[in-house]
Enzyme design. Structure first.
Site, short mmCIF file in Angstrom:
data_model
loop_
_atom_site.label_atom_id
_atom_site.label_comp_id
_atom_site.label_asym_id
_atom_site.label_seq_id
_atom_site.Cartn_x
_atom_site.Cartn_y
_atom_site.Cartn_z
N SER A 23 0.85 -1.19 0.00
CA SER A 23 0.00 0.00 0.00
C SER A 23 0.88 1.24 0.00
O SER A 23 2.11 1.15 0.09
CB SER A 23 -0.91 0.00 1.22
OG SER A 23 -0.13 0.27 2.38
N LYS A 24 0.22 2.37 -0.11
CA LYS A 24 0.88 3.67 -0.20
C LYS A 24 2.05 3.83 0.78
O LYS A 24 3.05 4.42 0.45
CB LYS A 24 -0.13 4.79 0.10
CG LYS A 24 -1.07 5.05 -1.04
CD LYS A 24 -0.45 6.01 -2.05
CE LYS A 24 -1.12 5.90 -3.40
NZ LYS A 24 -0.25 5.43 -4.45
N ARG A 25 1.84 3.31 1.98
CA ARG A 25 2.88 3.60 2.96
C ARG A 25 4.17 2.83 2.67
O ARG A 25 5.20 3.11 3.26
CB ARG A 25 2.38 3.35 4.39
CG ARG A 25 2.12 1.94 4.73
CD ARG A 25 1.25 1.81 5.97
NE ARG A 25 0.77 0.45 6.05
CZ ARG A 25 1.50 -0.57 6.44
NH1 ARG A 25 2.73 -0.38 6.85
NH2 ARG A 25 1.01 -1.79 6.45
#
Ligand code: GLU
Length: 497
Positions: A252-254
Protein backbone atom coordinates in the site's frame (compact mmCIF):
# COMPACT_ATOMS: atom_id res chain seq x y z
CA UNK A 1 -12.47 -25.37 -25.22
CA UNK A 2 -10.77 -22.19 -26.20
CA UNK A 3 -9.28 -20.07 -23.48
CA UNK A 4 -11.16 -16.85 -22.78
CA UNK A 5 -9.91 -14.82 -19.87
CA UNK A 6 -10.61 -11.32 -18.67
CA UNK A 7 -9.22 -8.53 -16.59
CA UNK A 8 -12.00 -6.67 -14.85
CA UNK A 9 -10.76 -3.59 -13.03
CA UNK A 10 -12.98 -1.23 -11.10
CA UNK A 11 -12.05 2.25 -12.35
CA UNK A 12 -11.77 3.86 -8.95
CA UNK A 13 -8.18 5.06 -8.93
CA UNK A 14 -4.82 4.12 -10.34
CA UNK A 15 -3.87 0.66 -11.60
CA UNK A 16 -2.18 -1.03 -8.62
CA UNK A 17 0.81 -3.23 -9.43
CA UNK A 18 -1.00 -6.17 -7.81
CA UNK A 19 -3.83 -5.71 -10.29
CA UNK A 20 -1.35 -5.22 -13.11
CA UNK A 21 0.08 -8.62 -12.20
CA UNK A 22 -3.44 -10.09 -12.37
CA UNK A 23 -3.85 -8.51 -15.80
CA UNK A 24 -0.47 -9.88 -16.86
CA UNK A 25 -1.22 -13.45 -15.74
CA UNK A 26 -4.50 -13.38 -17.65
CA UNK A 27 -2.72 -11.96 -20.67
CA UNK A 28 0.01 -14.62 -20.49
CA UNK A 29 -2.62 -17.31 -20.27
CA UNK A 30 -4.40 -15.98 -23.35
CA UNK A 31 -1.29 -15.32 -25.39
CA UNK A 32 0.33 -18.63 -24.49
CA UNK A 33 -2.70 -20.63 -25.58
CA UNK A 34 -3.94 -18.72 -28.59
CA UNK A 35 -6.87 -17.62 -26.43
CA UNK A 36 -8.74 -14.35 -26.04
CA UNK A 37 -8.08 -11.62 -23.51
CA UNK A 38 -11.06 -9.46 -22.59
CA UNK A 39 -10.98 -6.12 -20.79
CA UNK A 40 -14.13 -5.40 -18.84
CA UNK A 41 -14.67 -2.24 -16.85
CA UNK A 42 -16.53 -2.88 -13.60
CA UNK A 43 -18.01 0.53 -13.01
CA UNK A 44 -21.28 -0.27 -11.27
CA UNK A 45 -20.21 1.72 -8.23
CA UNK A 46 -21.30 5.01 -9.77
CA UNK A 47 -20.04 7.06 -6.88
CA UNK A 48 -16.45 5.85 -6.97
CA UNK A 49 -15.99 5.00 -10.66
CA UNK A 50 -14.64 7.63 -13.02
CA UNK A 51 -13.91 7.79 -16.72
CA UNK A 52 -10.62 9.42 -15.85
CA UNK A 53 -9.57 6.36 -13.88
CA UNK A 54 -10.69 4.10 -16.74
CA UNK A 55 -8.59 6.14 -19.16
CA UNK A 56 -5.48 5.99 -17.01
CA UNK A 57 -5.87 2.24 -16.46
CA UNK A 58 -6.24 1.65 -20.19
CA UNK A 59 -3.23 3.85 -20.80
CA UNK A 60 -1.14 1.96 -18.22
CA UNK A 61 -2.16 -1.45 -19.58
CA UNK A 62 -1.20 -0.32 -23.08
CA UNK A 63 2.10 1.03 -21.79
CA UNK A 64 2.79 -2.39 -20.28
CA UNK A 65 1.98 -3.91 -23.66
CA UNK A 66 -0.95 -5.99 -22.33
CA UNK A 67 -3.20 -5.64 -25.33
CA UNK A 68 -6.74 -7.01 -25.30
CA UNK A 69 -8.85 -8.57 -28.00
CA UNK A 70 -12.20 -7.37 -26.73
CA UNK A 71 -12.91 -4.35 -24.59
CA UNK A 72 -14.73 -1.04 -24.27
CA UNK A 73 -12.45 0.72 -26.73
CA UNK A 74 -12.04 -2.07 -29.30
CA UNK A 75 -15.48 -3.67 -29.08
CA UNK A 76 -16.08 -7.36 -29.67
CA UNK A 77 -18.89 -9.88 -30.00
CA UNK A 78 -19.84 -9.91 -26.31
CA UNK A 79 -20.14 -6.19 -25.63
CA UNK A 80 -20.76 -3.77 -24.21
CA UNK A 81 -17.68 -4.16 -22.03
CA UNK A 82 -18.55 -1.55 -19.44
CA UNK A 83 -20.86 -2.80 -16.73
CA UNK A 84 -22.66 0.54 -16.60
CA UNK A 85 -23.81 -0.15 -20.17
CA UNK A 86 -25.04 -3.68 -19.50
CA UNK A 87 -28.08 -2.94 -17.33
CA UNK A 88 -30.52 -4.86 -19.54
CA UNK A 89 -28.39 -8.01 -19.19
CA UNK A 90 -28.58 -7.81 -15.40
CA UNK A 91 -32.30 -7.06 -15.45
CA UNK A 92 -32.97 -10.15 -17.54
CA UNK A 93 -30.88 -12.40 -15.30
CA UNK A 94 -32.47 -10.93 -12.16
CA UNK A 95 -35.94 -11.59 -13.55
CA UNK A 96 -34.99 -15.19 -14.20
CA UNK A 97 -33.78 -15.66 -10.64
CA UNK A 98 -36.96 -14.11 -9.23
CA UNK A 99 -39.13 -16.26 -11.49
CA UNK A 100 -37.24 -19.36 -10.35
CA UNK A 101 -37.76 -18.40 -6.71
CA UNK A 102 -34.01 -17.91 -6.19
CA UNK A 103 -34.11 -14.18 -5.49
CA UNK A 104 -36.47 -12.02 -3.48
CA UNK A 105 -37.04 -8.33 -2.80
CA UNK A 106 -35.67 -7.02 0.46
CA UNK A 107 -37.08 -3.87 2.04
CA UNK A 108 -34.75 -3.71 5.02
CA UNK A 109 -33.35 -0.25 5.59
CA UNK A 110 -29.67 0.40 6.22
CA UNK A 111 -30.55 1.24 9.83
CA UNK A 112 -32.28 -2.13 10.32
CA UNK A 113 -29.36 -3.98 8.76
CA UNK A 114 -26.94 -2.13 10.93
CA UNK A 115 -28.91 -2.95 14.08
CA UNK A 116 -28.93 -6.65 13.04
CA UNK A 117 -25.20 -6.51 12.57
CA UNK A 118 -24.58 -4.98 15.96
CA UNK A 119 -26.84 -7.53 17.63
CA UNK A 120 -25.05 -10.42 15.92
CA UNK A 121 -21.64 -9.08 16.89
CA UNK A 122 -22.80 -8.54 20.49
CA UNK A 123 -23.98 -12.16 20.56
CA UNK A 124 -20.63 -13.31 19.18
CA UNK A 125 -22.19 -14.49 15.92
CA UNK A 126 -20.88 -13.85 12.42
CA UNK A 127 -22.92 -10.97 11.00
CA UNK A 128 -25.10 -12.32 8.26
CA UNK A 129 -28.41 -11.22 6.79
CA UNK A 130 -31.24 -12.37 9.02
CA UNK A 131 -33.51 -13.48 6.20
CA UNK A 132 -36.24 -11.11 7.40
CA UNK A 133 -37.63 -10.46 3.90
CA UNK A 134 -37.25 -13.98 2.56
CA UNK A 135 -40.78 -15.07 3.27
CA UNK A 136 -42.69 -11.92 2.45
CA UNK A 137 -45.96 -12.70 0.68
CA UNK A 138 -46.78 -11.43 -2.78
CA UNK A 139 -49.43 -9.12 -1.35
CA UNK A 140 -47.12 -7.44 1.08
CA UNK A 141 -44.48 -7.02 -1.59
CA UNK A 142 -47.01 -5.43 -3.94
CA UNK A 143 -48.36 -3.16 -1.17
CA UNK A 144 -44.93 -1.92 -0.15
CA UNK A 145 -43.88 -1.31 -3.71
CA UNK A 146 -47.12 0.60 -4.32
CA UNK A 147 -46.32 2.68 -1.23
CA UNK A 148 -43.11 3.76 -2.94
CA UNK A 149 -40.64 1.54 -1.11
CA UNK A 150 -37.81 0.49 -3.37
CA UNK A 151 -36.48 -2.92 -2.45
CA UNK A 152 -33.09 -4.38 -3.14
CA UNK A 153 -32.97 -7.89 -4.56
CA UNK A 154 -31.33 -10.68 -2.57
CA UNK A 155 -30.17 -14.06 -3.70
CA UNK A 156 -31.58 -16.90 -1.60
CA UNK A 157 -28.60 -18.96 -0.48
CA UNK A 158 -29.60 -22.61 0.05
CA UNK A 159 -29.17 -23.74 3.65
CA UNK A 160 -26.65 -26.28 4.91
CA UNK A 161 -24.73 -26.96 1.79
CA UNK A 162 -21.06 -27.34 1.18
CA UNK A 163 -19.87 -25.32 -1.81
CA UNK A 164 -16.54 -26.45 -3.17
CA UNK A 165 -14.52 -23.98 -5.19
CA UNK A 166 -12.04 -25.78 -7.42
CA UNK A 167 -9.14 -23.42 -7.55
CA UNK A 168 -6.19 -23.93 -9.89
CA UNK A 169 -3.84 -22.25 -7.43
CA UNK A 170 -5.25 -23.22 -4.08
CA UNK A 171 -6.82 -26.58 -4.80
CA UNK A 172 -10.34 -27.31 -3.55
CA UNK A 173 -11.61 -24.81 -1.03
CA UNK A 174 -14.94 -25.56 0.61
CA UNK A 175 -17.39 -23.20 2.23
CA UNK A 176 -20.53 -23.94 4.21
CA UNK A 177 -23.55 -21.97 3.04
CA UNK A 178 -24.59 -21.64 6.67
CA UNK A 179 -22.16 -18.79 7.14
CA UNK A 180 -23.17 -17.05 3.94
CA UNK A 181 -26.00 -14.57 4.29
CA UNK A 182 -28.27 -13.93 1.32
CA UNK A 183 -26.27 -11.40 -0.69
CA UNK A 184 -27.80 -8.36 -2.34
CA UNK A 185 -27.60 -8.89 -6.07
CA UNK A 186 -29.44 -5.75 -7.19
CA UNK A 187 -29.30 -2.58 -5.12
CA UNK A 188 -32.45 -0.60 -4.45
CA UNK A 189 -31.41 1.86 -7.16
CA UNK A 190 -31.49 -1.00 -9.67
CA UNK A 191 -27.73 -1.30 -10.12
CA UNK A 192 -26.23 -4.79 -9.95
CA UNK A 193 -23.91 -5.76 -7.09
CA UNK A 194 -20.47 -7.13 -7.89
CA UNK A 195 -21.16 -10.81 -7.11
CA UNK A 196 -24.09 -10.81 -9.48
CA UNK A 197 -22.77 -8.66 -12.33
CA UNK A 198 -19.55 -10.65 -12.43
CA UNK A 199 -21.46 -13.92 -12.89
CA UNK A 200 -23.75 -12.54 -15.56
CA UNK A 201 -20.82 -11.05 -17.44
CA UNK A 202 -18.43 -13.97 -17.10
CA UNK A 203 -21.23 -16.24 -18.35
CA UNK A 204 -22.24 -14.08 -21.27
CA UNK A 205 -18.66 -13.31 -22.21
CA UNK A 206 -17.97 -17.07 -22.16
CA UNK A 207 -15.04 -16.71 -19.80
CA UNK A 208 -13.30 -20.05 -19.34
CA UNK A 209 -10.88 -19.14 -16.53
CA UNK A 210 -11.25 -16.47 -13.90
CA UNK A 211 -7.82 -15.41 -12.70
CA UNK A 212 -8.00 -12.73 -10.02
CA UNK A 213 -6.79 -11.63 -6.62
CA UNK A 214 -7.20 -13.80 -3.57
CA UNK A 215 -9.30 -11.07 -1.98
CA UNK A 216 -12.14 -12.43 -4.12
CA UNK A 217 -11.85 -16.04 -2.97
CA UNK A 218 -14.47 -15.51 -0.24
CA UNK A 219 -16.88 -14.10 -2.85
CA UNK A 220 -16.51 -17.13 -5.05
CA UNK A 221 -18.95 -19.51 -3.27
CA UNK A 222 -21.69 -16.88 -3.67
CA UNK A 223 -20.84 -16.64 -7.33
CA UNK A 224 -20.80 -20.42 -7.75
CA UNK A 225 -24.30 -20.59 -6.25
CA UNK A 226 -25.53 -17.90 -8.63
CA UNK A 227 -24.06 -19.78 -11.62
CA UNK A 228 -25.95 -22.84 -10.45
CA UNK A 229 -29.19 -20.95 -10.01
CA UNK A 230 -28.84 -19.58 -13.55
CA UNK A 231 -28.22 -23.11 -14.81
CA UNK A 232 -24.63 -22.37 -15.82
CA UNK A 233 -21.37 -24.18 -15.25
CA UNK A 234 -18.90 -21.94 -13.43
CA UNK A 235 -15.57 -21.19 -15.11
CA UNK A 236 -12.32 -22.48 -13.65
CA UNK A 237 -10.95 -20.25 -10.92
CA UNK A 238 -7.43 -19.22 -10.01
CA UNK A 239 -6.95 -16.88 -7.07
CA UNK A 240 -3.58 -15.19 -6.89
CA UNK A 241 -1.94 -14.51 -3.56
CA UNK A 242 -1.75 -10.85 -2.70
CA UNK A 243 1.30 -8.72 -3.31
CA UNK A 244 2.81 -7.66 0.02
CA UNK A 245 5.19 -4.98 1.17
CA UNK A 246 8.45 -5.85 2.97
CA UNK A 247 6.58 -5.91 6.29
CA UNK A 248 4.20 -8.54 4.90
CA UNK A 249 1.20 -6.22 4.94
CA UNK A 250 -0.62 -5.80 1.61
CA UNK A 251 1.40 -3.46 -0.59
CA UNK A 252 0.00 0.00 0.00
CA UNK A 253 0.88 3.67 -0.20
CA UNK A 254 2.88 3.60 2.96
CA UNK A 255 5.35 1.23 1.29
CA UNK A 256 6.00 3.81 -1.42
CA UNK A 257 5.00 3.48 -5.04
CA UNK A 258 2.11 1.08 -5.63
CA UNK A 259 0.63 2.06 -8.96
CA UNK A 260 1.86 1.40 -12.45
CA UNK A 261 1.67 5.15 -13.09
CA UNK A 262 4.06 5.84 -10.22
CA UNK A 263 6.60 3.28 -11.41
CA UNK A 264 6.31 4.70 -14.90
CA UNK A 265 6.87 8.23 -13.58
CA UNK A 266 9.95 7.04 -11.72
CA UNK A 267 11.58 5.83 -14.87
CA UNK A 268 11.02 2.10 -14.96
CA UNK A 269 10.67 0.54 -18.39
CA UNK A 270 7.49 -1.37 -19.14
CA UNK A 271 9.33 -4.57 -20.07
CA UNK A 272 11.17 -4.45 -16.74
CA UNK A 273 7.96 -4.09 -14.77
CA UNK A 274 6.31 -6.86 -16.79
CA UNK A 275 9.32 -9.13 -16.30
CA UNK A 276 9.37 -8.42 -12.58
CA UNK A 277 5.61 -8.84 -12.07
CA UNK A 278 5.65 -12.05 -14.10
CA UNK A 279 8.13 -13.58 -11.68
CA UNK A 280 6.18 -12.40 -8.66
CA UNK A 281 4.61 -15.62 -7.51
CA UNK A 282 5.34 -17.60 -10.65
CA UNK A 283 8.52 -19.04 -11.98
CA UNK A 284 9.21 -20.39 -15.45
CA UNK A 285 11.17 -23.18 -13.75
CA UNK A 286 14.86 -22.67 -13.08
CA UNK A 287 16.22 -19.48 -11.60
CA UNK A 288 16.19 -17.17 -14.56
CA UNK A 289 15.49 -13.58 -13.64
CA UNK A 290 15.40 -12.07 -17.11
CA UNK A 291 12.58 -13.56 -19.11
CA UNK A 292 11.03 -11.91 -22.13
CA UNK A 293 7.28 -11.50 -22.34
CA UNK A 294 7.08 -13.93 -25.26
CA UNK A 295 9.02 -16.53 -23.31
CA UNK A 296 6.80 -16.06 -20.28
CA UNK A 297 3.71 -16.47 -22.42
CA UNK A 298 5.11 -19.65 -23.91
CA UNK A 299 5.87 -21.15 -20.52
CA UNK A 300 3.13 -19.73 -18.35
CA UNK A 301 1.09 -22.26 -16.42
CA UNK A 302 -1.40 -20.93 -13.93
CA UNK A 303 -1.37 -24.14 -11.91
CA UNK A 304 2.30 -23.45 -11.17
CA UNK A 305 1.60 -20.10 -9.56
CA UNK A 306 2.61 -20.20 -5.91
CA UNK A 307 -0.06 -19.87 -3.27
CA UNK A 308 1.99 -18.03 -0.72
CA UNK A 309 1.91 -14.27 -0.79
CA UNK A 310 4.62 -12.52 -2.79
CA UNK A 311 6.71 -9.74 -1.30
CA UNK A 312 7.34 -6.84 -3.65
CA UNK A 313 11.09 -6.36 -3.89
CA UNK A 314 11.96 -2.93 -5.28
CA UNK A 315 15.67 -3.76 -5.40
CA UNK A 316 15.07 -6.68 -7.67
CA UNK A 317 12.83 -4.58 -9.88
CA UNK A 318 15.61 -1.96 -10.04
CA UNK A 319 18.14 -4.61 -11.02
CA UNK A 320 15.87 -5.89 -13.78
CA UNK A 321 15.24 -2.33 -14.95
CA UNK A 322 18.97 -1.67 -15.17
CA UNK A 323 19.30 -4.72 -17.39
CA UNK A 324 16.59 -3.57 -19.79
CA UNK A 325 17.92 -0.01 -19.89
CA UNK A 326 21.25 -1.37 -21.08
CA UNK A 327 19.65 -3.69 -23.58
CA UNK A 328 17.30 -1.15 -25.16
CA UNK A 329 17.93 0.97 -28.25
CA UNK A 330 19.51 4.29 -27.19
CA UNK A 331 17.02 6.26 -29.29
CA UNK A 332 14.15 4.69 -27.38
CA UNK A 333 15.76 5.30 -23.99
CA UNK A 334 16.46 8.87 -25.03
CA UNK A 335 12.79 9.38 -25.81
CA UNK A 336 11.75 7.77 -22.55
CA UNK A 337 14.33 9.74 -20.54
CA UNK A 338 13.58 13.07 -22.19
CA UNK A 339 10.80 14.06 -19.77
CA UNK A 340 13.31 13.79 -16.94
CA UNK A 341 15.74 16.08 -18.76
CA UNK A 342 12.86 18.47 -19.36
CA UNK A 343 11.88 18.32 -15.72
CA UNK A 344 15.40 19.38 -14.76
CA UNK A 345 15.42 22.14 -17.36
CA UNK A 346 18.29 20.53 -19.29
CA UNK A 347 16.15 20.12 -22.38
CA UNK A 348 13.47 22.62 -23.25
CA UNK A 349 11.72 20.84 -26.12
CA UNK A 350 11.85 17.42 -27.72
CA UNK A 351 13.69 18.50 -30.85
CA UNK A 352 15.43 15.93 -33.03
CA UNK A 353 18.77 17.44 -32.04
CA UNK A 354 17.91 17.20 -28.34
CA UNK A 355 16.91 13.55 -28.73
CA UNK A 356 20.10 12.78 -30.63
CA UNK A 357 22.17 14.51 -28.02
CA UNK A 358 20.49 12.70 -25.13
CA UNK A 359 20.90 9.38 -26.95
CA UNK A 360 24.59 10.13 -27.45
CA UNK A 361 25.24 10.84 -23.77
CA UNK A 362 23.41 7.76 -22.45
CA UNK A 363 26.60 5.66 -22.25
CA UNK A 364 27.76 8.06 -19.52
CA UNK A 365 24.87 7.01 -17.29
CA UNK A 366 23.19 3.77 -18.33
CA UNK A 367 24.91 0.93 -16.56
CA UNK A 368 25.35 2.93 -13.39
CA UNK A 369 21.74 3.92 -12.70
CA UNK A 370 18.66 1.88 -11.93
CA UNK A 371 16.06 4.16 -13.43
CA UNK A 372 15.56 6.66 -16.21
CA UNK A 373 14.89 9.46 -13.75
CA UNK A 374 18.40 9.07 -12.36
CA UNK A 375 20.08 9.73 -15.70
CA UNK A 376 20.06 13.56 -15.69
CA UNK A 377 21.87 13.71 -12.36
CA UNK A 378 24.63 11.47 -13.72
CA UNK A 379 25.29 13.86 -16.56
CA UNK A 380 24.59 17.10 -14.68
CA UNK A 381 28.24 18.13 -15.10
CA UNK A 382 27.58 18.69 -18.79
CA UNK A 383 25.28 21.61 -18.09
CA UNK A 384 26.29 22.98 -14.75
CA UNK A 385 29.65 22.55 -13.33
CA UNK A 386 31.00 24.36 -10.31
CA UNK A 387 34.03 26.32 -11.53
CA UNK A 388 35.23 27.23 -8.04
CA UNK A 389 35.07 23.64 -6.89
CA UNK A 390 36.82 22.51 -10.08
CA UNK A 391 39.61 25.06 -9.46
CA UNK A 392 39.95 23.97 -5.83
CA UNK A 393 40.28 20.31 -6.87
CA UNK A 394 42.83 21.20 -9.52
CA UNK A 395 44.75 23.15 -6.86
CA UNK A 396 45.02 19.99 -4.78
CA UNK A 397 47.07 18.29 -7.52
CA UNK A 398 50.79 19.04 -7.42
CA UNK A 399 50.99 19.53 -11.19
CA UNK A 400 47.34 20.41 -11.63
CA UNK A 401 47.82 23.91 -12.95
CA UNK A 402 50.44 22.82 -15.46
CA UNK A 403 48.31 19.93 -16.71
CA UNK A 404 45.27 22.15 -17.16
CA UNK A 405 47.30 24.77 -19.03
CA UNK A 406 48.73 22.12 -21.36
CA UNK A 407 45.28 20.68 -22.08
CA UNK A 408 43.90 24.14 -22.76
CA UNK A 409 46.72 25.00 -25.15
CA UNK A 410 46.31 21.76 -27.04
CA UNK A 411 42.54 21.96 -27.28
CA UNK A 412 42.66 25.56 -28.45
CA UNK A 413 44.53 24.64 -31.61
CA UNK A 414 42.37 21.69 -32.56
CA UNK A 415 38.93 20.85 -33.91
CA UNK A 416 36.45 20.21 -31.06
CA UNK A 417 37.12 16.79 -29.51
CA UNK A 418 33.77 15.37 -30.49
CA UNK A 419 34.83 11.74 -30.61
CA UNK A 420 37.13 9.33 -28.85
CA UNK A 421 39.80 9.39 -31.57
CA UNK A 422 40.21 13.16 -31.45
CA UNK A 423 40.34 13.00 -27.67
CA UNK A 424 43.09 10.40 -27.78
CA UNK A 425 45.11 12.41 -30.29
CA UNK A 426 44.76 15.49 -28.10
CA UNK A 427 45.84 13.49 -25.06
CA UNK A 428 49.02 12.44 -26.85
CA UNK A 429 49.74 16.09 -27.66
CA UNK A 430 49.04 17.21 -24.08
CA UNK A 431 51.38 14.52 -22.76
CA UNK A 432 54.10 15.73 -25.07
CA UNK A 433 53.56 19.37 -24.25
CA UNK A 434 53.46 18.93 -20.45
CA UNK A 435 55.75 15.95 -19.95
CA UNK A 436 53.02 14.59 -17.62
CA UNK A 437 51.36 11.25 -18.02
CA UNK A 438 48.88 8.91 -16.44
CA UNK A 439 47.01 10.19 -13.44
CA UNK A 440 49.05 13.40 -13.28
CA UNK A 441 47.85 14.26 -16.75
CA UNK A 442 44.28 12.99 -16.68
CA UNK A 443 43.08 13.61 -13.15
CA UNK A 444 43.45 17.40 -13.36
CA UNK A 445 41.48 17.27 -16.61
CA UNK A 446 38.72 15.26 -14.96
CA UNK A 447 38.35 17.55 -11.97
CA UNK A 448 38.61 20.68 -14.10
CA UNK A 449 35.89 19.52 -16.51
CA UNK A 450 33.50 17.85 -14.08
CA UNK A 451 34.31 19.31 -10.65
CA UNK A 452 34.15 15.72 -9.41
CA UNK A 453 36.98 13.44 -8.37
CA UNK A 454 35.37 10.46 -10.09
CA UNK A 455 32.87 9.92 -12.82
CA UNK A 456 32.44 8.64 -16.33
CA UNK A 457 35.37 7.72 -18.57
CA UNK A 458 37.03 10.83 -19.97
CA UNK A 459 36.97 9.50 -23.51
CA UNK A 460 33.18 9.52 -23.18
CA UNK A 461 32.85 12.67 -21.08
CA UNK A 462 35.03 14.93 -23.20
CA UNK A 463 33.27 14.20 -26.51
CA UNK A 464 29.92 14.55 -24.70
CA UNK A 465 30.92 18.04 -23.53
CA UNK A 466 32.20 19.06 -26.94
CA UNK A 467 29.16 17.80 -28.81
CA UNK A 468 26.92 19.63 -26.35
CA UNK A 469 28.89 22.83 -26.73
CA UNK A 470 28.50 22.58 -30.52
CA UNK A 471 24.69 22.39 -30.38
CA UNK A 472 22.82 25.26 -32.02
CA UNK A 473 20.47 27.27 -29.81
CA UNK A 474 17.44 25.88 -31.64
CA UNK A 475 18.32 22.40 -30.39
CA UNK A 476 16.55 23.58 -27.22
CA UNK A 477 19.17 22.00 -24.99
CA UNK A 478 20.51 24.00 -22.02
CA UNK A 479 23.98 25.50 -22.73
CA UNK A 480 26.92 23.15 -22.34
CA UNK A 481 30.19 25.04 -21.69
CA UNK A 482 32.99 23.74 -23.92
CA UNK A 483 36.11 22.02 -22.60
CA UNK A 484 38.19 25.04 -23.46
CA UNK A 485 35.85 27.43 -21.67
CA UNK A 486 35.99 25.23 -18.57
CA UNK A 487 39.76 24.87 -18.65
CA UNK A 488 40.32 28.59 -19.18
CA UNK A 489 37.98 29.45 -16.33
CA UNK A 490 39.71 27.03 -14.00
CA UNK A 491 43.16 28.23 -15.08
CA UNK A 492 42.11 31.81 -14.38
CA UNK A 493 40.92 30.90 -10.91
CA UNK A 494 43.98 28.87 -9.96
CA UNK A 495 46.05 31.87 -11.15
CA UNK A 496 48.51 29.72 -13.01
CA UNK A 497 47.45 30.41 -16.58
N1 GLU B 1 -13.72 -5.44 -10.25
C1 GLU B 1 -13.12 -6.43 -9.42
C2 GLU B 1 -11.85 -5.87 -8.82
O1 GLU B 1 -11.29 -4.94 -9.36
C3 GLU B 1 -12.80 -7.65 -10.27
C4 GLU B 1 -12.87 -8.91 -9.55
C5 GLU B 1 -12.90 -10.08 -10.51
O2 GLU B 1 -11.96 -10.22 -11.27
O3 GLU B 1 -13.85 -10.83 -10.47
O4 GLU B 1 -11.40 -6.32 -7.80
Amino acid sequence: MSVRVRFAPSPTGQLHVGNARTALFNWLLARGSGGTFVLRIEDTDAERSTRESERTMIDDLRWLGLTWDEGPDVGGPHGPYRQSERQSHYDTAADRLVAAGRAYPCFCTPAMLDADRQAALAAGLPPKYSGRCRELGADEIARRRAAGERPALRFAVPASREVVVHDLVRGDVSFSTDVIGDPIIVRSDGSPAYNFAVVVDDTEMEISQVVRGEDHLSNTPRQVLIYEALGRTPPLFAHLALVLGPDHAPLSKRHGATSVAEFRARGYLPEALVNYLGLLGWSPGGDEEIVSTEEMARRFDVSRVGHSAAVFDVDKLAWINRHYMKAAEPARIARAALPFFERDGRVRAATAAALDYVASILPLAVGSVDRLDEIPARVAFLFAWDAARAAALVGEESEGGRAVAAWADVIETREPLIDRERFRAAAAAARERSGLKGRALFHPLRVALTAEASGPELDLAVPAIERGAALAPDADVAPVPSCLARLRAVAGMTGKA
